[in-house]
Design an enzyme around this catalytic site. Structure first.
Site, PDB file in Angstrom:
ATOM      1  N   GLY A  86      19.348  10.330  42.311  1.00  0.00           N
ATOM      2  CA  GLY A  86      17.905  10.557  42.327  1.00  0.00           C
ATOM      3  C   GLY A  86      17.171   9.689  43.346  1.00  0.00           C
ATOM      4  O   GLY A  86      16.090  10.047  43.806  1.00  0.00           O
ATOM      5  N   GLU A 132      17.464  11.543  46.474  1.00  0.00           N
ATOM      6  CA  GLU A 132      16.623  12.736  46.331  1.00  0.00           C
ATOM      7  C   GLU A 132      15.138  12.384  46.458  1.00  0.00           C
ATOM      8  O   GLU A 132      14.371  13.126  47.073  1.00  0.00           O
ATOM      9  CB  GLU A 132      16.929  13.403  44.986  1.00  0.00           C
ATOM     10  N   GLU A 177      26.587  11.773  41.578  1.00  0.00           N
ATOM     11  CA  GLU A 177      26.452  12.372  40.241  1.00  0.00           C
ATOM     12  C   GLU A 177      27.769  12.884  39.677  1.00  0.00           C
ATOM     13  O   GLU A 177      27.989  12.842  38.468  1.00  0.00           O
ATOM     14  CB  GLU A 177      25.437  13.516  40.262  1.00  0.00           C
ATOM     15  N   ALA A 183      18.580   8.269  38.958  1.00  0.00           N
ATOM     16  CA  ALA A 183      17.933   8.424  37.659  1.00  0.00           C
ATOM     17  C   ALA A 183      18.585   7.426  36.698  1.00  0.00           C
ATOM     18  O   ALA A 183      19.706   6.966  36.927  1.00  0.00           O
ATOM     19  CB  ALA A 183      18.105   9.852  37.165  1.00  0.00           C
TER      20      ALA A 183
HETATM   21  N1  CAA Z   1      20.786   3.885  35.851  1.00  0.00           N
HETATM   22  C1  CAA Z   1      20.702   2.847  35.002  1.00  0.00           C
HETATM   23  N2  CAA Z   1      21.115   1.620  35.306  1.00  0.00           N
HETATM   24  C2  CAA Z   1      21.643   1.417  36.522  1.00  0.00           C
HETATM   25  C3  CAA Z   1      21.777   2.442  37.459  1.00  0.00           C
HETATM   26  C4  CAA Z   1      21.300   3.740  37.087  1.00  0.00           C
HETATM   27  N3  CAA Z   1      21.340   4.772  37.930  1.00  0.00           N
HETATM   28  N4  CAA Z   1      22.346   1.954  38.585  1.00  0.00           N
HETATM   29  C5  CAA Z   1      22.567   0.645  38.351  1.00  0.00           C
HETATM   30  N5  CAA Z   1      22.141   0.312  37.104  1.00  0.00           N
HETATM   31  C6  CAA Z   1      22.208  -0.989  36.447  1.00  0.00           C
HETATM   32  C7  CAA Z   1      23.614  -1.338  36.020  1.00  0.00           C
HETATM   33  O1  CAA Z   1      23.906  -0.725  34.791  1.00  0.00           O
HETATM   34  C8  CAA Z   1      23.538  -2.830  35.933  1.00  0.00           C
HETATM   35  O2  CAA Z   1      22.893  -3.154  34.716  1.00  0.00           O
HETATM   36  P1  CAA Z   1      23.462  -4.356  33.762  1.00  0.00           P
HETATM   37  O3  CAA Z   1      23.251  -5.589  34.592  1.00  0.00           O
HETATM   38  O4  CAA Z   1      22.594  -4.256  32.581  1.00  0.00           O
HETATM   39  O5  CAA Z   1      24.906  -4.049  33.549  1.00  0.00           O
HETATM   40  C9  CAA Z   1      22.580  -3.205  37.070  1.00  0.00           C
HETATM   41  O6  CAA Z   1      21.852  -2.008  37.377  1.00  0.00           O
HETATM   42  C10 CAA Z   1      23.293  -3.645  38.329  1.00  0.00           C
HETATM   43  O7  CAA Z   1      24.238  -2.653  38.683  1.00  0.00           O
HETATM   44  P2  CAA Z   1      25.797  -2.968  39.011  1.00  0.00           P
HETATM   45  O8  CAA Z   1      26.230  -4.150  38.249  1.00  0.00           O
HETATM   46  O9  CAA Z   1      26.543  -1.701  38.836  1.00  0.00           O
HETATM   47  O10 CAA Z   1      25.652  -3.350  40.557  1.00  0.00           O
HETATM   48  P3  CAA Z   1      26.792  -3.249  41.680  1.00  0.00           P
HETATM   49  O11 CAA Z   1      26.227  -3.949  42.853  1.00  0.00           O
HETATM   50  O12 CAA Z   1      28.107  -3.678  41.133  1.00  0.00           O
HETATM   51  O13 CAA Z   1      26.918  -1.684  42.001  1.00  0.00           O
HETATM   52  C11 CAA Z   1      26.072   0.539  42.493  1.00  0.00           C
HETATM   53  C12 CAA Z   1      25.888  -1.017  42.649  1.00  0.00           C
HETATM   54  C13 CAA Z   1      27.277   0.999  43.283  1.00  0.00           C
HETATM   55  C14 CAA Z   1      24.794   1.156  43.047  1.00  0.00           C
HETATM   56  C15 CAA Z   1      26.243   0.868  40.998  1.00  0.00           C
HETATM   57  O14 CAA Z   1      25.215   0.248  40.257  1.00  0.00           O
HETATM   58  C16 CAA Z   1      26.198   2.331  40.674  1.00  0.00           C
HETATM   59  O15 CAA Z   1      27.142   3.040  40.938  1.00  0.00           O
HETATM   60  N6  CAA Z   1      25.073   2.819  40.081  1.00  0.00           N
HETATM   61  C17 CAA Z   1      24.936   4.186  39.656  1.00  0.00           C
HETATM   62  C18 CAA Z   1      24.654   5.114  40.808  1.00  0.00           C
HETATM   63  C19 CAA Z   1      24.606   6.545  40.320  1.00  0.00           C
HETATM   64  O16 CAA Z   1      25.545   7.077  39.781  1.00  0.00           O
HETATM   65  N7  CAA Z   1      23.442   7.220  40.535  1.00  0.00           N
HETATM   66  C20 CAA Z   1      23.249   8.588  40.137  1.00  0.00           C
HETATM   67  C21 CAA Z   1      22.526   8.629  38.838  1.00  0.00           C
HETATM   68  S1  CAA Z   1      22.441  10.288  38.188  1.00  0.00           S
HETATM   69  C22 CAA Z   1      21.089  10.996  38.927  1.00  0.00           C
HETATM   70  O17 CAA Z   1      20.436  10.402  39.742  1.00  0.00           O
HETATM   71  C23 CAA Z   1      20.794  12.417  38.498  1.00  0.00           C
HETATM   72  C24 CAA Z   1      19.840  13.143  39.395  1.00  0.00           C
HETATM   73  O18 CAA Z   1      20.205  13.658  40.415  1.00  0.00           O
HETATM   74  C25 CAA Z   1      18.445  13.336  38.988  1.00  0.00           C
END
Ligand code: CAA
Length: 264
Positions: free
Chosen positions: A112, A115, A135, A69
């Site tokens: 998400g 999911e 998460e 998400a």
């Molecule tokens: N939401 C918004 N933006 C996101 C995102 C997310 N879930 N995941 C990645 N992005 C964005 C980053 O902010 C970044 O944007 P900017 O260039 O503007 O900074 C861009 O995508 C590229 O990401 P990274 O620079 O972080 O890429 P990376 O290769 O270094 O890392 C990753 C990859 C390990 C997947 C890392 O992006 C990450 O940890 N992302 C978040 C994953 C996460 O926590 N997901 C769970 C979300 S909560 C949820 O989903 C709730 C639910 O159950 C409904």
């Protein structure tokens, strides 16, 4: 059929029998914003309603299937905002689609994203697929089925490890070994998507009402206990005897020829 979307592409492939949804926010690793998920549901519902389409494939552009998400969109929500608006509730519409959905997981399927893949009927993993529920690293918990569906796919210990640490992602090979994915497709994303489309085409050759009954019946196993599930399966099984396609399918077998289903 070229409906234009902002964050996804929806195209018809596989000789007109397969709907393909491609998540297309690669710069945000296909983070599942509200607007994106509204589009996904819209596209799935349109494919579901289209008589020629027999199955749907969903995949992501770039290095992620979907990284979860949209954190930027969620971060300032209060409990009341979240609870009152039920901001992920509309994702559940994915599970109401009656045609089979195949998730072609090309890369990160996190939070998400994992999911969403698990709401589909079949997951095919590309060799770079990574499943995870991170998460807890964000101070929250999975919110759209992660704590419920993952345990059924990978077992309690592994699901707990993934959910409680937010780390220890699962790669493609392990996902296939544990049954989360049905198989791994080596090579580039194009090969993965081609394989998913070919599987969707195979499903599309079956009688559509029978496929819908079968999907409903298999999914019943997710919803309810065994006795009730088997009872419901039998009702759906008997229902197929009201179809011309059942007569055709069984006659064709006896006459040693291929069936020609008419979707009725
Ligand atoms: N939401 C918004 N933006 C996101 C995102 C997310 N879930 N995941 C990645 N992005 C964005 C980053 O902010 C970044 O944007 P900017 O260039 O503007 O900074 C861009 O995508 C590229 O990401 P990274 O620079 O972080 O890429 P990376 O290769 O270094 O890392 C990753 C990859 C390990 C997947 C890392 O992006 C990450 O940890 N992302 C978040 C994953 C996460 O926590 N997901 C769970 C979300 S909560 C949820 O989903 C709730 C639910 O159950 C409904």
């Amino acid at each position: 059929e070229g409906k234009e979307y902002e964050s996804i592409h929806a195209t018809i492939v596989g000789d007109g029998t397969v709907g393909l949804v491609t998540l297309d926010r690669p710069k945000a690793l296909n983070a599942l914003s509200h607007a994106l998920m509204v589009e996904v549901v819209d596209a799935l519902q349109a494919f579901d309603a289209s008589p020629k389409i027999g199955a749907i494939v969903i995949t992501g552009k770039g290095k992620a299937f979907a990284a979860g998400a949209d954190i930027k969109e969620m971060k300032d929500k209060t409990f009341v905002d979240a609870y009152a608006s039920r901001f992920v509730h509309h994702w559940n519409a994915v599970t109401a689609i009656r045609k089979p959905i195949i998730a072609a997981v090309n890369g990160y399927a996190l939070g998400g994203g994992c999911e969403l893949a698990m709401m589909c009927d079949i997951i095919i993993a590309g060799e770079r697929a990574q499943f995870g529920q991170p998460e807890l690293n964000l101070g929250t918990i999975p919110g759209i089925g992660g704590t419920q569906r993952l345990i059924r796919e990978v077992g309690k210990s592994r699901a707990m490890e993934m959910v409680l640490t937010g780390k220890h992602f699962m790669g493609a090979q392990e996902a296939a070994q544990r049954g989360l994915a049905c198989r791994v497709v080596p090579g580039e994303d194009e090969a993965l998507v081609a394989e998913a489309i070919s599987l969707a085409k195979e499903i599309s050759k079956q009688s559509k009402p029978v496929v819908a009954l079968a999907k409903e019946s298999v999914n019943t196993a997710y919803e309810i206990g065994l006795t009730e599930g088997v009872r419901r399966e039998q009702v759906l099984f008997y229902a197929t005897f009201g179809l011309q396609d059942q007569k055709e399918g069984m006659s064709a077998f006896v006459e040693k020829r291929s069936p020609e289903f008419k979707d009725k």
